[in-house]
Write a protein that holds these residues in place. Structure first.
Motif, short mmCIF file in Angstrom:
data_model
loop_
_atom_site.label_atom_id
_atom_site.label_comp_id
_atom_site.label_asym_id
_atom_site.label_seq_id
_atom_site.Cartn_x
_atom_site.Cartn_y
_atom_site.Cartn_z
N ALA A 1 46.90 33.45 34.23
CA ALA A 1 45.56 33.93 34.87
C ALA A 1 45.48 33.22 36.38
O ALA A 1 46.85 32.33 36.59
N PHE A 2 45.52 33.74 37.50
CA PHE A 2 46.12 33.46 38.95
C PHE A 2 45.00 34.10 40.04
O PHE A 2 43.85 34.89 39.48
N ARG A 3 45.14 33.38 40.82
CA ARG A 3 43.56 33.32 41.82
C ARG A 3 44.57 32.75 43.78
O ARG A 3 45.86 32.48 43.26
N ASP A 4 43.43 33.64 44.16
CA ASP A 4 44.76 33.40 45.52
C ASP A 4 45.84 33.53 45.89
O ASP A 4 46.25 32.71 46.92
N LEU A 5 46.29 34.52 45.63
CA LEU A 5 47.75 34.57 45.29
C LEU A 5 48.13 35.95 46.57
O LEU A 5 47.09 36.96 46.71
N ARG A 6 48.68 35.48 47.40
CA ARG A 6 48.54 36.11 48.76
C ARG A 6 50.29 36.51 48.90
O ARG A 6 51.08 36.22 48.32
N LEU A 7 50.17 38.43 49.41
CA LEU A 7 51.46 39.22 49.28
C LEU A 7 51.00 39.59 50.69
O LEU A 7 49.91 40.79 50.99
N GLY B 1 53.14 52.71 56.89
CA GLY B 1 53.33 52.20 57.94
C GLY B 1 53.41 50.89 58.33
O GLY B 1 53.90 50.44 59.07
N GLU B 2 52.08 49.95 58.03
CA GLU B 2 51.78 49.47 58.40
C GLU B 2 52.06 47.98 57.32
O GLU B 2 51.36 48.07 56.49
N GLU B 3 51.78 46.69 57.78
CA GLU B 3 51.74 45.67 57.40
C GLU B 3 50.66 44.67 57.01
O GLU B 3 49.64 44.52 58.11
N ARG B 4 50.13 45.01 55.72
CA ARG B 4 48.87 44.47 55.61
C ARG B 4 49.81 43.29 54.63
O ARG B 4 50.00 43.22 53.91
N TRP B 5 48.04 42.25 54.72
CA TRP B 5 48.03 41.34 53.92
C TRP B 5 46.70 40.81 53.21
O TRP B 5 45.34 41.63 53.29
N TRP B 6 47.13 41.22 51.24
CA TRP B 6 46.47 40.80 50.06
C TRP B 6 46.08 40.18 49.77
O TRP B 6 47.73 39.34 49.58
N GLU B 7 44.82 38.91 49.11
CA GLU B 7 44.22 38.22 48.66
C GLU B 7 44.50 38.76 46.96
O GLU B 7 43.42 39.41 46.59
N ILE B 8 44.89 38.64 45.94
CA ILE B 8 44.41 39.04 45.15
C ILE B 8 44.20 37.81 43.77
O ILE B 8 44.90 36.91 44.43
N ALA B 9 43.70 38.32 42.90
CA ALA B 9 43.38 36.84 41.84
C ALA B 9 43.63 38.30 40.61
O ALA B 9 42.55 38.80 40.48
N ALA B 10 43.43 37.03 39.56
CA ALA B 10 43.26 38.77 38.17
C ALA B 10 42.97 37.52 36.99
O ALA B 10 44.24 36.35 36.80
N SER B 11 43.10 37.71 35.30
CA SER B 11 43.15 37.10 34.03
C SER B 11 43.38 38.17 33.26
O SER B 11 42.83 39.26 33.42
N PRO B 12 44.30 37.82 32.67
CA PRO B 12 44.41 38.40 31.07
C PRO B 12 43.97 38.62 30.29
O PRO B 12 42.58 38.37 29.87
N ARG B 13 44.27 39.91 29.71
CA ARG B 13 42.48 40.54 29.17
C ARG B 13 43.04 40.51 27.64
O ARG B 13 44.08 40.87 27.40
N HIS B 14 42.50 40.15 26.53
CA HIS B 14 42.90 40.37 24.86
C HIS B 14 41.05 41.49 24.16
O HIS B 14 39.98 41.61 24.71
N ASP B 15 41.92 42.13 23.51
CA ASP B 15 40.88 43.38 22.16
C ASP B 15 40.62 41.49 21.34
O ASP B 15 40.63 41.01 21.49
#
Length: 785
Positions: free
Chosen positions: A301-307, A313-327
């Motif tokens: 799991a991660f959070r506040d990851l910027r890339l 054609g334009e550079e944008r900056w994203w901040e993403i966060a996620a968690s793994p899912r299990h059945d």
């Protein structure tokens, strides 16, 4: 951690008085909607209660048919039906109303309904039941008990009305049963009535608690809806989901729009390919994307990851966060996360970062950036066993430009200086402005000593060239101090200190040169620090004293006055030269208190002399820039009793270099006191004939360097003295030649026409007692003549 449940899920506490409608509590709960809900709930079974009252009345009439007149029973039954109908219509009106809030008064008024119905129903048991016999009495008791139960079911939401109704009926029934069946049965009836009232109150409280929770849930739902609506309207965030193979699944429309793709294309695409965009084929991934790939690979799991992401054609900056899912069986089935476009926030952060590390005036790196660059350079030098360099640059004569032409011109000059410096540096150097007129250069590789020296000299040469600004041709210069690490310092602070000491030596040498750091400079700086600490205590410890050098008339040789000269004798270091400690006092801002002490001491001593000659006191520019100095002079004269005409203050031309400080105003006020002014060291500094017109000087003092030069036959010195004397005579001023040490120099001065002389030929600076003796001798000589 507290063991109390969250306030969102805790059962709310209900105030019994508020529940009954007896008062409106001032707590966090809004009781207006709750009271409205009570009224509406009370009307839900209003028809049922009306039917119960009508049926009950019919049963009572049937039970009492043989024991009471029919007309009385009919009248009573009609009254019950009328009152029950009125109560029913009123509660139905409250149920169908659109009001979302109700007052305490509306709840409190329902008690009249309960008491009214109770009073009507108390007529049969009290009027007919007691005399009718046990059978009729128990029949009435059963009907009344049934009515109380029906009321508890139908109108428990209005506890004040229901409890009032039950209380009246219970008391009536118990009274009847006392006569019919005895006190024990009556007590049982009262006990049963009490149980019914307790049950009714408990149910009423449960209904109110439920309503409070419903209102809280509704408010929470409204808040969530508001947030979701805000989320939908601004489209600032999106959801994303991947399968176990890190491919996009169930992509939302907003996510597709954010990356510039359609839903058909984006689904089943590798998530990293979606974010990499045009760089996917080349493999030129950003550090943020590589970190994301590592997180997905390790299923962490991660959070506040910027890339950075390329969209259209334009550079944008994203901040993403996620968690793994299990059945349900614990098997990994992918990631689910959120993303935000933080391009604007990053731009703001970059702007703030630039403002924090770059000078707004020149655009050069500031002190913070230079310190970071130097620390990096020293780290690299230590790692590879090489050398780095640091230069401190201070502009010469820049202060004079600021003081005479103003700060706007000074700021533009600093911008021009920065432009020239930028033309000199290469990729090996970083140049920045430390503040004011100080600049610095960080050299990542300073192994070549000759290259370092060439750069330092180039800086001095470039900055010394003339500047053309607003029809002004300005000439400044630069002094440079050089330090090389780690030889001259193993830390950034130490290297900066070493370069600063080297710069100080360049300034002492007159400027326009560079010096490299030497260990001896640190010794001198430490000596200077120790001297400053001692000077701060010298006045309090009585280590300062005054000597007095005679000033005589050139033609007669008679005593004209004394010049008070400050001396410092330290118990450990001995006599310390004024040339060393006076500049130190000015730099350490100690000259004002020391100068005030000199003035007061000199006035007090001059007032004791037998001969009424003048005493001259040197005044620093810092003293004259203080409006309070006039008061200091007036107090010194008043406390000593010295006439103002016997005090002469000597000022230098540097006092006129700082415009707008009020020094001229201070001088004029001093002249108004009757004190005389003398212009000291004329011709040695920023000499301008305009200074003589600034205020009313009584004399001009010619520096000893011109006197000594004239005695050696230097034509320029002779011409300068002759010109100054002529100028002073035309302006009605006296002239005093300093540093006359020989008879030949005295003869030359007399020939050139100076009014007064001062120097070792007539007397060295004398201690107090000797100065008093000279003054007494001069008085006797004057009387004898």
């Amino acid at each position: 951690m507290s063991s109390q449940p969250s306030s969102q899920f805790a059962r709310p506490r209900v105030d019994a008085r508020a529940l009954l409608g007896l008062y409106d509590p001032k707590d966090a709960t809004d009781w207006g909607p709750i009271r409205a809900a009570q009224l509406q709930a009370g009307g839900q079974l209003a028809l049922f209660l009306m039917a119960a009252n009508v049926i009950g009345a019919a049963l009572v009439v049937m039970i009492l048919a043989g024991s009471a007149p029919l007309w009385a029973l009919a009248a009573w039954g009609a009254t019950v039906a009328a009152v029950a109908a009125a109560v029913t219509f009123r509660r139905l009106e409250a149920r169908t109303g659109t009001e979302r809030t109700a007052s305490v008064r509306q709840i409190r008024d329902t008690v009249l309904e309960g008491i009214g119905l109770g009073a009507i129903w108390s007529v049969p048991p009290l009027a007919f039941g007691a005399a009718a016999g046990p059978g009729v009495g128990f029949g009435l008791w059963m009907v009344l008990t049934t009515l109380m139960l029906a009321s508890g079911v139908a109108t428990a939401a209005l506890p004040l009305a229901t409890l009032s109704f039950m209380l009246v009926l219970g008391l009536s029934a118990a009274t009847m049963l006392v006569f019919v069946a005895g006190p024990v049965v009556a007590a049982a009836a009262l006990l049963m009535t009490g149980f019914l009232m307790i049950g009714t109150f408990t149910r009423a409280r449960a209904l109110v608690v439920g309503r409070i929770q419903e209102i809280a849930l509704a408010e929470r739902d409204e808040t969530v809806s508001l947030l979701l609506r805000e989320f939908e309207e601004h489209e600032a965030d999106w959801l994303w989901e991947t399968d176990a193979n890190r491919r996009v699944v169930r992509a939302s429309a907003r996510f597709a729009r954010a990356v510039g793709l359609d839903l058909v294309t984006i689904n089943n695409m590798p998530f990293l390919q979606v974010l990499a965009g045009p760089t996917w084929e080349a493999g030129n991934f950003s550090a943020g994307l590589r970190l994301l790939a590592e997180k997905l690979k390790t299923r962490e799991a991660f959070r506040d990851l910027r890339l950075p992401v390329i969209v259209d054609g334009e550079e944008r900056w994203w901040e993403i966060a996620a968690s793994p899912r299990h059945d349900d069986r614990g098997a990994f089935i992918g990631f689910r996360g959120v993303g935000s476009d933080v391009t604007e926030q990053r731009k703001s952060a970059d702007k703030i970062n630039r403002m924090a590390r770059f000078d707004t005036l020149t655009g050069l790196p500031n002190r913070l950036y230079i310190n970071e660059a130097l620390a990096q350079a020293m780290s690299e030098a230590d790692k590879w066993g090489s050398r780095c360099g640091f230069m401190m640059i201070d502009l010469d004569r820049f202060k004079a430009v600021n003081d005479t032409l103003g700060h706007p011109i000074g700021d533009r000059l600093l911008s021009r200086v920065s432009e020239r410096l930028q033309q000199l540096v290469t990729d090996n150097e970083t140049i920045g402005r430390l503040g004011g007129d100080e600049f610095a250069v960080v050299m990542r590789d300073a192994s070549d000593t000759m290259q370092v020296q060439r750069l330092a000299q180039s800086i001095i040469d470039q900055l010394s060239r003339p500047y053309e600004l607003d029809q002004h041709t300005l000439y400044i210069g630069a002094s440079v101090g050089v330090a090389v690490g780690p030889r001259d310092g193993r830390t950034s602070d130490a290297l900066i200190r070493s370069a600063d000491l080297a710069l100080y030596r360049s300034k002492d040498a007159g400027g326009g040169v560079f010096h490299a750091y030497e260990p001896q400079l640190h010794v001198q700086a430490e000596e200077r620090r120790v001297l400053e600490m001692a000077l701060r205590q010298a006045l309090a410890k009585g280590e300062l004293h005054l000597n007095y050098q005679p000033v005589v008339e050139t033609t007669t040789g008679s005593l004209s006055g004394f010049e008070a000269l400050l001396r410092w004798t330290h118990p450990e270091h001995g006599a310390i030269s004024p040339a060393k400690f006076v500049p130190l006092a000015e730099e350490a801002r100690l000259i004002a208190p020391i100068g005030e002490w000199v003035l007061r001491t000199a006035c007090k001593e001059a007032a004791r002399w037998d001969m009424p000659v003048r005493v001259a006191v040197n005044v620093s520019p810092e003293q004259l820039h203080s409006p309070n100095f006039v008061t200091v002079v007036a107090q010194a004269l008043a406390q000593s009793g010295l006439p103002a005409s016997r005090l002469e203050l000597e000022v230098t031309e540097s006092v006129f270099l700082r415009e707008g400080t009020g020094a001229l105003t201070v001088l004029e006020k001093i002249l108004d006191l009757g004190v005389r002014l003398s212009l000291d060291d004329f011709g040695t500094g920023y000499s301008s004939l305009g200074y003589l017109s600034r205020t009313r000087f009584s004399s001009i003092k010619i520096d000893r360097s011109f006197v000594q030069g004239a005695s050696r036959g230097v034509k320029e010195c002779i011409a300068i003295i002759r010109a100054v004397v002529a100028l002073a005579q035309s302006l009605g001023m006296a002239t005093t030649a300093e540093g006359v040490e020989t008879e030949a120099e005295l003869g030359l001065i007399q020939e050139l026409g100076c009014s007064k002389v001062q120097g070792y030929y007539f007397g060295r600076p004398l201690p107090v007692e000797e100065a008093r003796t000279v003054a007494s001798h001069a008085r006797r000589s004057a009387q004898a003549a």
